[in-house]
Design an enzyme around this catalytic site. Structure first.
Site, PDB file in Angstrom:
ATOM      1  N   ARG A  52       2.317   8.153  15.648  1.00 26.69           N
ATOM      2  CA  ARG A  52       3.228   7.669  14.615  1.00 26.69           C
ATOM      3  C   ARG A  52       2.994   8.506  13.362  1.00 26.69           C
ATOM      4  O   ARG A  52       1.894   8.472  12.802  1.00 26.69           O
ATOM      5  CB  ARG A  52       2.979   6.185  14.332  1.00 26.69           C
ATOM      6  CG  ARG A  52       3.759   5.653  13.157  1.00 26.69           C
ATOM      7  CD  ARG A  52       3.546   4.149  12.949  1.00 26.69           C
ATOM      8  NE  ARG A  52       4.282   3.706  11.784  1.00 26.69           N
ATOM      9  CZ  ARG A  52       3.725   3.301  10.626  1.00 26.69           C
ATOM     10  NH1 ARG A  52       2.412   3.237  10.499  1.00 26.69           N
ATOM     11  NH2 ARG A  52       4.480   2.957   9.619  1.00 26.69           N
ATOM     12  N   ASN A  85       1.956  -4.078  10.504  1.00 26.73           N
ATOM     13  CA  ASN A  85       0.716  -3.496   9.977  1.00 26.73           C
ATOM     14  C   ASN A  85      -0.146  -4.653   9.501  1.00 26.73           C
ATOM     15  O   ASN A  85       0.291  -5.452   8.673  1.00 26.73           O
ATOM     16  CB  ASN A  85       0.982  -2.577   8.783  1.00 26.73           C
ATOM     17  CG  ASN A  85       1.687  -1.296   9.186  1.00 26.73           C
ATOM     18  OD1 ASN A  85       1.983  -1.074  10.356  1.00 26.73           O
ATOM     19  ND2 ASN A  85       1.970  -0.447   8.212  1.00 26.73           N
ATOM     20  N   TYR A 143      -4.164  -5.847   8.292  1.00 27.72           N
ATOM     21  CA  TYR A 143      -5.536  -5.484   7.927  1.00 27.72           C
ATOM     22  C   TYR A 143      -6.407  -6.686   7.607  1.00 27.72           C
ATOM     23  O   TYR A 143      -7.605  -6.680   7.867  1.00 27.72           O
ATOM     24  CB  TYR A 143      -5.524  -4.545   6.703  1.00 27.72           C
ATOM     25  CG  TYR A 143      -4.952  -3.183   7.007  1.00 27.72           C
ATOM     26  CD1 TYR A 143      -5.758  -2.166   7.503  1.00 27.72           C
ATOM     27  CD2 TYR A 143      -3.603  -2.904   6.815  1.00 27.72           C
ATOM     28  CE1 TYR A 143      -5.239  -0.913   7.805  1.00 27.72           C
ATOM     29  CE2 TYR A 143      -3.074  -1.655   7.110  1.00 27.72           C
ATOM     30  CZ  TYR A 143      -3.891  -0.669   7.603  1.00 27.72           C
ATOM     31  OH  TYR A 143      -3.380   0.558   7.904  1.00 27.72           O
ATOM     32  N   HIS A 155       7.722   6.767   4.358  1.00 24.48           N
ATOM     33  CA  HIS A 155       6.377   6.258   4.084  1.00 24.48           C
ATOM     34  C   HIS A 155       6.031   6.640   2.639  1.00 24.48           C
ATOM     35  O   HIS A 155       5.041   7.308   2.383  1.00 24.48           O
ATOM     36  CB  HIS A 155       5.366   6.792   5.099  1.00 24.48           C
ATOM     37  CG  HIS A 155       4.120   5.971   5.240  1.00 24.48           C
ATOM     38  ND1 HIS A 155       3.642   5.500   6.452  1.00 24.48           N
ATOM     39  CD2 HIS A 155       3.235   5.529   4.321  1.00 24.48           C
ATOM     40  CE1 HIS A 155       2.522   4.809   6.259  1.00 24.48           C
ATOM     41  NE2 HIS A 155       2.243   4.827   4.977  1.00 24.48           N
ATOM     42  N   GLU A 195       6.273  -0.540   5.369  1.00 27.38           N
ATOM     43  CA  GLU A 195       5.782  -1.470   4.358  1.00 27.38           C
ATOM     44  C   GLU A 195       6.605  -1.467   3.074  1.00 27.38           C
ATOM     45  O   GLU A 195       6.113  -1.091   2.000  1.00 27.38           O
ATOM     46  CB  GLU A 195       4.315  -1.161   4.019  1.00 27.38           C
ATOM     47  CG  GLU A 195       3.389  -1.255   5.212  1.00 27.38           C
ATOM     48  CD  GLU A 195       1.915  -1.256   4.819  1.00 27.38           C
ATOM     49  OE1 GLU A 195       1.594  -1.095   3.632  1.00 27.38           O
ATOM     50  OE2 GLU A 195       1.087  -1.449   5.707  1.00 27.38           O
ATOM     51  N   GLU A 197      -0.004  -0.328  12.523  1.00 20.61           N
ATOM     52  CA  GLU A 197      -1.233   0.062  11.808  1.00 20.61           C
ATOM     53  C   GLU A 197      -2.235  -1.070  11.893  1.00 20.61           C
ATOM     54  O   GLU A 197      -1.889  -2.243  11.746  1.00 20.61           O
ATOM     55  CB  GLU A 197      -0.994   0.313  10.314  1.00 20.61           C
ATOM     56  CG  GLU A 197      -0.327   1.610   9.976  1.00 20.61           C
ATOM     57  CD  GLU A 197      -0.128   1.788   8.465  1.00 20.61           C
ATOM     58  OE1 GLU A 197      -0.925   1.245   7.678  1.00 20.61           O
ATOM     59  OE2 GLU A 197       0.843   2.474   8.100  1.00 20.61           O
TER      60      GLU A 197
HETATM   61  C1  PNW Z   1      -1.042   0.705   4.274  1.00 17.62           C
HETATM   62  N1  PNW Z   1      -2.378  -3.656  -0.351  1.00 17.62           N
HETATM   63  O1  PNW Z   1      -1.120   0.622   2.875  1.00 17.62           O
HETATM   64  C2  PNW Z   1      -0.268   1.982   4.479  1.00 17.62           C
HETATM   65  O2  PNW Z   1       0.839   1.909   5.331  1.00 17.62           O
HETATM   66  C3  PNW Z   1      -1.123   3.162   4.765  1.00 17.62           C
HETATM   67  O3  PNW Z   1      -0.458   4.324   4.334  1.00 17.62           O
HETATM   68  C4  PNW Z   1      -2.475   2.973   4.129  1.00 17.62           C
HETATM   69  O4  PNW Z   1      -3.264   4.125   4.183  1.00 17.62           O
HETATM   70  C5  PNW Z   1      -3.127   1.801   4.843  1.00 17.62           C
HETATM   71  O5  PNW Z   1      -2.321   0.645   4.799  1.00 17.62           O
HETATM   72  C6  PNW Z   1      -4.510   1.444   4.308  1.00 17.62           C
HETATM   73  O6  PNW Z   1      -4.451   1.003   2.988  1.00 17.62           O
HETATM   74  C7  PNW Z   1      -1.476  -0.486   2.149  1.00 17.62           C
HETATM   75  O7  PNW Z   1      -2.801  -3.416  -1.508  1.00 17.62           O
HETATM   76  C8  PNW Z   1      -1.865  -0.262   0.838  1.00 17.62           C
HETATM   77  O8  PNW Z   1      -2.236  -4.832   0.047  1.00 17.62           O
HETATM   78  C9  PNW Z   1      -2.173  -1.314   0.016  1.00 17.62           C
HETATM   79  C10 PNW Z   1      -2.079  -2.608   0.498  1.00 17.62           C
HETATM   80  C11 PNW Z   1      -1.683  -2.839   1.811  1.00 17.62           C
HETATM   81  C12 PNW Z   1      -1.403  -1.782   2.633  1.00 17.62           C
END
Ligand code: PNW
Length: 478
Positions: free
Chosen positions: A83, A305, A307, A131, A176, A381
């Protein structure tokens, strides 16, 4: 300890797509080559004080010049999909708010070459059209607050779909949009660095519109490809599920992050509670008759995505407000949420300070499967920033990252078990790269990058992930 679920089965569905992900500005470098003009991230990263240590994407991973090597790396790891994103300013470098301008063939050739390399290596390309690297000229005319940006995006999407659509399996319209709108226009921690809550909501709408226009363009010009969108949905819980006020706080943030996109994209309308919650900030007069039909396009897949989890409670206005969303001192991305507190959770965190709880991943995949019946799901992601622990052998021994990936893949299996049609998983990221406002200080790669030499060295997590992909089966981490 993170709650680790033991799935009923350790086998992934037949044909499960094992991949990795990157984004153009985070890895490519070569920012002035082959006719590319500046994006909002060039401007932002070159503005003192915006990015940690003054880092920029000028060189990044030099992926632009190392595409063959990087594809070979993926092939050696046995990954079956990649991707990546297309940098809009490489394709139509002279776009203005009113006209797309000439297509830069060298930009298209770069991505066509990458696609050909991937195909030759048996790796399916999944192309993200946006992106976050918006052409600067469009920002100068208003950026995502201006509806013409969405119109030009639809035209740009048609150009890319025509050029690559015969070989690309999946097109993802946006990555995102939550980050693009709220971090870029309300919190100001991402490009273009504006702190205007009303503008952020206008950006939300024009990103939704851009999604619809691009989805339509891809359908028309690449009829054999899947059309998808990638959302970073939040898993929000009320601190006290018996407190109406806490539950209402969770509803508000769910509206702002999740339903403001899912509503129009899947169901053809903005949730009325979100419109009410934000009425002090904007009257939403930028929404025009007919927009809803444009935004709701048939989708083949939705990418998640994921995390980290979020726990909120109602803030009474007394004492110091907690803000575990990382925006304590500055402007908040949370428009019209002055009375919502984001709690620091006990337990393990990544180097970003993000709490770890894989249950959010299965919950969100299951939610999507209910809300979008018949639509395939991908995890587009998931991954973890962790400091390098380099052994005597010169290899990064990232046991924490391997454990994180293991537990989140177990959560994917849980979701599949529960009926969610998850078709693939893309680890973020293939390579250590430019982590936006954190520059090169945070490393998300399963492959280590030495920024002096550009040497790539797979970390332990890459070896483990490679074995999981080869067997299509979740393996123990040790
Ligand atoms: C995503 N937050 O970014 C992106 O899609 C990627 O490019 C990035 O490298 C990855 O997650 C890791 O951070 C985010 O502040 C950036 O909540 C910030 C946030 C969430 C996702």
């Amino acid at each position: 300890e993170p709650p680790t679920s033991e799935p009923v089965t350790t086998r992934f569905p037949e044909g499960f797509l094992w991949g990795s992900a990157t984004a153009s500005y985070q890895v490519e470098g070569a920012v002035t080559e082959d006719g590319r003009t500046p994006s909002i991230w060039d401007t932002f990263s070159h503005t003192p004080g915006k990015v940690q240590d003054g880092d920029t994407g000028d060189v990044a991973d030099d992926h632009y010049h190392r595409v063959r090597e990087d594809v070979a790396l993926m092939r050696d790891l046995g990954l079956r999909s990649y991707r990546f994103s297309v940098a809009w300013p490489r394709i139509t470098p002279h776009v203005t708010a009113d006209a797309l301008g000439d297509v830069e063939q060298r930009g298209l050739d770069f991505y066509a070459g990458l696609v050909d390399e991937l195909m030759a290596a048996g790796i399916a390309p999944a192309v993200t059209l946006y992106h976050w690297d918006l052409p600067q000229a469009l920002e100068d005319a208003g950026g995502w607050t201006d509806r013409r940006t969405a119109e030009r995006f639809g035209e740009y999407a048609a150009v890319v779909a025509r050029a690559l659509g015969d070989r690309v399996r999946t097109f993802i319209t946006l990555n995102e949009p939550w980050c693009a709108a709220y971090l870029g226009y309300a919190a100001g921690v991402h490009a273009p660095g504006r702190t205007e809550p009303a503008s952020a909501l206008a950006a939300v709408h024009h990103l939704n519109l851009a999604h619809g226009l691009a989805a339509r363009a891809v359908r028309e010009h690449a009829p054999d490809a899947e059309v998808a969108v990638t959302l970073n949905l939040g898993w929000f819980r009320a601190e006290d599920p018996t407190s109406d006020a806490d539950v209402d706080a969770a509803r508000r943030v769910d509206g702002l992050q999740n339903r403001v996109f899912l509503g129009p994209m899947l169901h053809g309308e903005y949730p009325s509670d979100v419109l009410e919650d934000t009425c002090e900030v904007t009257d939403w007069s930028f929404v025009r008759v007919g927009d809803a039909d444009v935004i709701r396009q048939p989708l083949d897949a939705v990418g998640l995505n994921y995390y980290s989890p979020t726990v909120v409670r109602h803030w009474t206005g007394v004492g110091q407000k907690q803000s575990a969303d990382g925006h304590g001192d500055g402007a908040s991305p949370w428009v019209a949420c002055d009375d919502v507190e984001f709690l620091e959770l006990p337990g393990p965190r990544t180097e970003m300070g993000w709490s770890i709880d894989p249950r959010g991943m299965s919950e969100l995949l299951l939610r999507l499967s209910r809300e979008a019946p018949g639509v395939d799901l991908y995890v587009t992601e998931n991954g973890m920033a962790a400091p390098d622990v380099v052994g005597d052998d010169g290899v990064v021994h990232d046991a924490d990252r391997t454990a994180y990936l293991h537990d989140h893949l177990a959560a994917v299996l849980d979701a599949v078990e529960g009926g969610a049609p998850v078709k693939g998983y893309f680890v973020w990221s293939l390579l250590d790269n430019f982590e936006w406002a954190y520059g090169y200080s945070k490393r998300f790669g399963v492959v280590h990058v030495d920024y002096e030499t550009q040497a790539r060295t797979p970390k332990d997590s890459a070896r483990w992930y490679s074995r999981v992909a080869a067997g299509n089966e979740l393996l123990p981490t040790a």
